[in-house]
Design a protein around this motif. Structure first.
Motif, PDB file in Angstrom:
ATOM      1  N   MET C  61      40.946  14.820  54.322  1.00 44.13           N
ATOM      2  CA  MET C  61      41.602  15.820  53.449  1.00 44.13           C
ATOM      3  C   MET C  61      42.663  16.308  54.031  1.00 44.13           C
ATOM      4  N   ALA C  62      43.022  16.356  55.335  1.00 43.58           N
ATOM      5  CA  ALA C  62      44.163  17.054  55.955  1.00 43.58           C
ATOM      6  C   ALA C  62      45.628  15.823  55.672  1.00 43.58           C
ATOM      7  N   ILE C  63      44.863  14.794  55.234  1.00 41.38           N
ATOM      8  CA  ILE C  63      46.098  13.817  54.668  1.00 41.38           C
ATOM      9  C   ILE C  63      46.316  13.745  53.617  1.00 41.38           C
ATOM     10  N   GLY C  64      45.913  14.233  52.915  1.00 41.46           N
ATOM     11  CA  GLY C  64      45.398  14.486  51.468  1.00 41.46           C
ATOM     12  C   GLY C  64      47.119  16.095  50.883  1.00 41.46           C
ATOM     13  N   SER C  72      45.078  23.624  48.198  1.00 38.82           N
ATOM     14  CA  SER C  72      43.604  23.433  47.909  1.00 38.82           C
ATOM     15  C   SER C  72      42.987  22.020  48.880  1.00 38.82           C
ATOM     16  N   TRP C  73      43.797  21.343  48.865  1.00 38.75           N
ATOM     17  CA  TRP C  73      43.613  19.543  49.815  1.00 38.75           C
ATOM     18  C   TRP C  73      43.015  20.987  51.599  1.00 38.75           C
ATOM     19  N   ALA C 144      47.645  22.586  61.307  1.00 38.74           N
ATOM     20  CA  ALA C 144      45.925  22.326  61.160  1.00 38.74           C
ATOM     21  C   ALA C 144      46.126  20.820  60.255  1.00 38.74           C
ATOM     22  N   ALA C 145      46.761  20.668  59.854  1.00 42.53           N
ATOM     23  CA  ALA C 145      46.775  19.336  59.209  1.00 42.53           C
ATOM     24  C   ALA C 145      46.670  17.872  60.351  1.00 42.53           C
TER      25      ALA C 145
END
Lengths: 54, 224, 254
Positions: C61-64, C72-73, C144-145
């Motif tokens: 989701m972090a890649i997203g 929101s990702w 954080a991602a």
């Protein structure tokens, strides 16, 4: 490894499952607290709206 | 890309040569930790798994010092703005920083590993030198790549010096596993390379995975 | 919108958890080797698998987020990691209890699941300190991602490394983790795993819904206050606060 007697093993199994349930209940309780905070916020927003309408 | 990497690399090495901040600190730290282990373990000489563990734990901890200082010049003197303003690929920063750390580690090990051999190691270092060099080289690449990544991640936080060791050391556990297990048989009385391929494979896999991850994500750290 | 489908999901996870418990205790036979204590396996291992998958999903989701720059990702990734961290505590504690029950020690280093979990847990414990030591929200999400992606890649690698280290010194493998489980056990295990996954998704959506509601409320309040100020009708009434007692909790609404 010989099988443990049931009462001895039962203690550990019960403990493990209780830990899991406690964890989930705690999590849900914290979430519930957060939800009630949100509701209070909604209420105060309502008050603000009333204020504005007057 | 290559010129940008070269330029950043030269800049960092010039600063390090002038100020002599990181490498001497890392060397001194390593030797001090060897002395501490001598007293902490109460042993005059180590071999086998104990020797491998002491050497690698020390080198990992010394890496933390280097990583903490890796972005020091950019941070303190605003050099990062210059890099960001220049029309270069941001990934060049990652490659250059990893290369700087790799060089630091190589110099540190050039002193620390012989010092370990003299001070603590029972069997001679020379018995299995080629194998040990291979282990050190692969482990260093992993340390450098992950160190540069962590330095980048922690560089903008307010609790930098706390976060670097806390982030870096768990990430380095596979390096500790691979390097310590690979060098354990090399440090025995009758040194022999046991399972060397397996552990070198693990280290190479680790290096490859994190190099790819670093290439993929590092430029997101340098966006503003 | 986040709470959509939350209620059937919650019902499904409760039903499947009950089914899993029933299967574990009344259907699956006692392990020939370990006896009754092996029942912890149906809790510990699904918990571990779901938590690991949650960490990895957080990375994906972090890649997203980095791809789309859609906050929101970032929130999804944050909640997934947060929840996995909570479950990881469960993995460590149930693992320790299992170890104590069957080997007499609270901690065994030759149990790869447990050891890799400790390392992963120690790493992810830094996620929140890292996040909250960055002030700027956009930069916070970005850093954080990056951490979530690096750590997500680390999880399987670390697992492989620890397993390799164990296989070296201890050839003993837990008999029940292999494919040689009897059918009844395997069924109970898969149902437990599915129940745990459902529970994870439910809690994940629940927390997302509450986080989203909180954000929306903050935005609404800001707009309302700006409006009030512009009208100049009521300066300084906008002192918010817990004015009245909380209303009785209602089911989640987005």
């Amino acid at each position: 490894m010989p099988a443990l007697p049931l009462d001895e093993a039962g203690k550990y199994v019960a403990a493990a499952y209780i830990v899991f349930v406690t964890l989930v209940v705690l999590y849900v309780a914290i979430m519930a607290a957060k939800v009630s905070r949100i509701e209070r916020e909604v209420e105060s927003l309502h008050d603000l709206l009333d204020e504005r309408r007057r | 890309m290559r010129r940008a990497v070269g330029a950043i690399l030269r800049k960092d090495l010039a600063i390090e040569l002038r100020t002599r901040e990181s490498v001497p600190a890392m060397v001194l730290f390593s030797v001090t930790v060897f002395v501490l282990f001598h007293f902490g373990l109460g042993r005059d000489s180590l071999d086998g798994d104990l020797a491998a563990g002491v050497l690698w734990v020390t080198l990992l901890l010394a890496t933390v010092l280097g990583v903490n200082r890796l972005f020091a010049s950019e941070r303190d003197q605003g050099g990062i703005d210059g890099i960001l303003l220049a029309p270069i690929d941001r990934t060049a920063v990652f490659v250059a920083k990893a290369a700087v750390l790799l060089l630091y580690l190589a110099v540190v090990e050039l002193v620390a590993v012989p010092a370990f051999g003299l001070l603590l190691l029972g069997p001679s270092l020379l018995d299995a030198l080629p194998e040990l060099l291979a282990v050190v080289a692969l482990a260093d690449i992993g340390l450098a790549v992950v160190g540069a990544l962590v330095a980048g991640i922690a560089s903008e936080t307010s609790a930098r010096d706390l976060l670097v060791p806390l982030l870096l050391l768990p990430l380095l556990v596979p390096v500790a596993i691979g390097a310590a297990n690979a060098s354990e048989p090399l440090f025995r009385e009758l040194s022999s390379a046991e399972d060397l391929g397996k552990w070198l494979g693990l280290l190479a896999l680790y290096d490859g995975v994190f190099a790819l991850v670093g290439f993929g994500v590092f430029d997101y750290l340098l966006e503003d | 919108m986040y709470s959509k489908g939350l209620r059937p999901l919650a019902a499904a996870s409760v039903v499947s958890l009950a089914a899993a418990l029933a299967l574990v205790f009344f259907y699956a036979p006692n392990d020939a080797d370990q006896g009754f204590i092996q029942k912890i396996f149906y809790l510990h291992v699904p918990l571990a698998i779901v938590s690991l998958c949650g960490f990895i999903a957080g990375g994906v989701m972090a890649i997203g987020y980095l791809r789309s720059r859609d906050g929101s990702w970032d929130m999804r990734s944050y909640v997934a990691i947060h929840l996995s961290l909570v479950l990881a505590v469960g993995v460590l504690v149930t693992g320790a209890i299992w170890a104590k029950g069957s080997w007499g020690h609270w901690w065994v280093w030759d149990e790869p699941t447990l050891v890799s979990f400790l390392i992963v847990f120690l790493l992810y414990c830094c996620y929140q300190p890292l996040r909250f030591s960055i002030e700027d929200p956009e930069r916070q999400a970005r850093y954080a991602a990056v951490f979530a992606i690096v750590a997500g890649a680390f999880v399987p690698l670390n697992f492989a490394a620890v397993r390799l280290a164990q296989a070296f010194s201890h050839p003993r493998v837990l008999t029940t983790t292999g494919g040689n489980m009897p059918g009844e056990m395997r069924l109970a295990f898969y149902v437990s795993l599915a129940a745990m996954a459902l529970l994870f998704v439910t809690l994940w959506k629940l927390e997302l819904a509450s986080k989203h509601a909180k954000l929306e409320l903050k935005r609404l309040r800001r707009r309302l206050e700006a409006d009030l100020e512009a009208e100049g009708a009521a300066p300084a009434v906008a002192a918010p606060g817990p004015s009245t007692a909380a209303v009785p909790a209602q089911p989640m609404g987005g």
